[in-house]
Write a protein that holds these residues in place. Structure first.
Motif, PDB file in Angstrom:
ATOM      1  N   SER A  61       0.815  -1.212   0.000  1.00 35.14           N
ATOM      2  CA  SER A  61       0.000   0.000   0.000  1.00 35.14           C
ATOM      3  C   SER A  61       0.849   1.262   0.000  1.00 35.14           C
ATOM      4  CB  SER A  61      -0.942  -0.003   1.208  1.00 35.14           C
ATOM      5  OG  SER A  61      -0.220   0.168   2.423  1.00 35.14           O
ATOM      6  N   ASP A  64       4.290   1.696  -5.489  1.00 34.37           N
ATOM      7  CA  ASP A  64       3.685   1.702  -6.815  1.00 34.37           C
ATOM      8  C   ASP A  64       3.995   0.343  -7.433  1.00 34.37           C
ATOM      9  OD1 ASP A  64       2.623   2.226  -9.266  1.00 34.37           O
ATOM     10  OD2 ASP A  64       4.223   3.576  -9.923  1.00 34.37           O
ATOM     11  N   ASN A  78      -0.214   6.953  -2.153  1.00 38.96           N
ATOM     12  CA  ASN A  78      -1.469   6.286  -2.509  1.00 38.96           C
ATOM     13  C   ASN A  78      -2.617   6.766  -1.623  1.00 38.96           C
ATOM     14  OD1 ASN A  78      -0.385   4.685  -4.583  1.00 38.96           O
ATOM     15  ND2 ASN A  78       0.290   3.120  -3.126  1.00 38.96           N
ATOM     16  N   GLU A  81      -3.587  10.403  -2.540  1.00 39.75           N
ATOM     17  CA  GLU A  81      -4.362  10.449  -3.779  1.00 39.75           C
ATOM     18  C   GLU A  81      -5.779   9.942  -3.563  1.00 39.75           C
ATOM     19  OE1 GLU A  81      -4.162   8.694  -8.362  1.00 39.75           O
ATOM     20  OE2 GLU A  81      -2.437   8.490  -7.007  1.00 39.75           O
ATOM     21  N   LEU A  82      -5.923   8.888  -2.765  1.00 36.77           N
ATOM     22  CA  LEU A  82      -7.252   8.355  -2.482  1.00 36.77           C
ATOM     23  C   LEU A  82      -8.136   9.385  -1.791  1.00 36.77           C
ATOM     24  CD1 LEU A  82      -6.615   4.705  -1.204  1.00 36.77           C
ATOM     25  CD2 LEU A  82      -8.142   5.367  -3.062  1.00 36.77           C
ATOM     26  N   ASP A  86      -9.009  11.767  -5.755  1.00 37.77           N
ATOM     27  CA  ASP A  86      -9.737  10.788  -6.548  1.00 37.77           C
ATOM     28  C   ASP A  86     -11.239  10.908  -6.281  1.00 37.77           C
ATOM     29  OD1 ASP A  86     -10.678   8.656  -7.959  1.00 37.77           O
ATOM     30  OD2 ASP A  86      -9.369   7.152  -7.066  1.00 37.77           O
ATOM     31  N   TYR A  89     -13.243   7.585  -6.037  1.00 36.70           N
ATOM     32  CA  TYR A  89     -13.127   6.878  -4.769  1.00 36.70           C
ATOM     33  C   TYR A  89     -14.248   7.301  -3.829  1.00 36.70           C
ATOM     34  CZ  TYR A  89     -11.464   5.727  -0.096  1.00 36.70           C
ATOM     35  OH  TYR A  89     -11.389   5.272   1.201  1.00 36.70           O
ATOM     36  N   ARG A 278      -9.205  -0.983  -9.873  1.00 36.17           N
ATOM     37  CA  ARG A 278      -7.884  -0.362  -9.757  1.00 36.17           C
ATOM     38  C   ARG A 278      -6.770  -1.393  -9.645  1.00 36.17           C
ATOM     39  NH1 ARG A 278      -7.223   4.551 -11.359  1.00 36.17           N
ATOM     40  NH2 ARG A 278      -5.523   4.853  -9.875  1.00 36.17           N
ATOM     41  N   HIS A 284      -2.953  -1.269 -10.778  1.00 37.99           N
ATOM     42  CA  HIS A 284      -2.399  -0.424  -9.726  1.00 37.99           C
ATOM     43  C   HIS A 284      -2.601  -1.145  -8.384  1.00 37.99           C
ATOM     44  CE1 HIS A 284      -3.058   3.369 -12.417  1.00 37.99           C
ATOM     45  NE2 HIS A 284      -2.010   2.640 -12.791  1.00 37.99           N
ATOM     46  N   TYR A 287      -2.190   0.855  -5.115  1.00 34.94           N
ATOM     47  CA  TYR A 287      -3.361   1.706  -4.877  1.00 34.94           C
ATOM     48  C   TYR A 287      -4.508   0.879  -4.306  1.00 34.94           C
ATOM     49  CZ  TYR A 287      -6.263   5.819  -5.934  1.00 34.94           C
ATOM     50  OH  TYR A 287      -7.061   6.938  -5.856  1.00 34.94           O
TER      51      TYR A 287
END
Length: 322
Positions: A61, A64, A78, A81-82, A86, A89, A278, A284, A287
């Motif tokens: 987690s 990448d 990650n 970004e979540l 995103d 999400y 994802r 990913h 992610y």
């Protein structure tokens, strides 16, 4: 004059001296080793199949990782970004929360109603109990989900029946406002498992309580509110926790009804479906691992809240009033 004895204390098994405690501990271990032998398959399985994969996913987690190249450490990127970059999400979170808030109460209410009907049924109880339980065994399969999609699709049985009585909804599967409720109904249809647990709890309530309430003039609704609900509250709590945990992990119905795309307009993009997309469609995996850990944390927090708040509404027989 009395003299103090200088003899070393004697242990329960007749041994004396300073090494007696160590000898007793060794004897206890000798008695316990068969238990560890029988537990070893589970302990090995828990370590190899659960704890080790969890540790690996936690590491991934923060990387990448695309399943083909070596993981590249990216730190908390990650998670950032979540949570902040995103929007899909958060749409998946909202869809899942809507599903949980609608499906779980409906499923438990239907299960409790069916259990109360079966409790008062004298003939055919075993048959109806098996019939109601069967969807819980079949509903999680992909084949049943595909049949359900056909029933609610444009031109399917359900839209046609509603149209015959003057309710024009069209196909639910292609309607962004109704698609999620097709998944909800599939879940509610599988009320057999909590129903069996409710039925077992109802059979443990003493009939004398209902007789005493009837003598005092309490009607059916009053008996339900004042006797059935409090005495059944531990079973309600048990079913509630299980159903919430399972609902957050719903995948097969959402995948089958949406064709694996979460459509239309992401209306059936459940959390686990987006995680699958994802991780295995977009490759990913780091992610997706971050999404999995956030889901684990969310379920843990919700479960903790349920346990803490249960002290105010769950009643256990023989427990003093709080």
């Amino acid at each position: 004059m009395r003299t103090l004895s200088t003899r070393a204390p004697e242990s329960a098994d007749g041994t004396t001296g300073p090494r007696a405690p160590a000898r007793r501990r060794r004897q206890v271990r000798e008695k316990q080793w068969p238990a560890y032998v029988f537990l070893s398959p589970w302990m090995i399985g828990a370590g190899v199949l659960t704890l080790l994969p969890m540790a690996v996913s936690l590491y991934l987690s923060f990387t990448d990782y695309n399943l083909f190249d070596a993981p590249n450490w990216v730190g908390p990127r990650n998670y950032v970004e979540l949570l902040f970059e995103d929007p899909r999400y958060w749409r998946s979170v909202g869809t899942t929360l809507l599903y949980v808030l609608v499906a779980v109460p409906l499923k438990l209410a239907l299960a409790l109603g069916a259990a109360m009907l079966l409790k008062n049924l004298n003939r055919g109880r075993a048959f109806y109990r098996s019939a109601f339980y069967a969807p819980s065994l079949l509903g999680a399969s992909m084949s049943i989900a595909l049949v359900w999609r056909a029933l609610f699709n444009d031109g399917g049985t359900v839209p046609n029946l509603l149209d015959a009585v003057g309710i024009d909804t069209g196909g639910w599967v292609g309607n962004p406002h109704l698609a999620v409720f097709a998944v909800v109904l599939l879940t509610v249809w599988q009320f057999g498992a909590p129903m069996v647990i409710f039925l077992a709890g109802l059979q443990q309530i003493s009939p004398e309580l209902y007789e005493a309430a009837g003598i005092d003039g309490a009607g059916p609704w009053r008996r339900f509110v004042s006797i059935t609900v409090p005495m059944l509250s531990p079973v309600v709590f048990f079913n509630l926790v299980l159903e919430i945990i399972q609902s957050f992990q719903v995948f097969t119905p959402a995948y089958a009804i949406s064709g694996g795309k979460g459509g239309p307009a992401d209306s059936t993009m459940f959390y686990t479906l987006y995680l699958y997309e994802r991780g295995f469609t977009a490759s990913h995996m780091g992610y997706a691992a971050a999404m999995a850990w956030l889901l684990l944390i969310a379920i843990g927090v919700i479960t903790l809240i349920l346990f803490r708040t249960s002290r105010s509404w769950v009643f256990y027989a023989g427990e003093e009033a709080r």
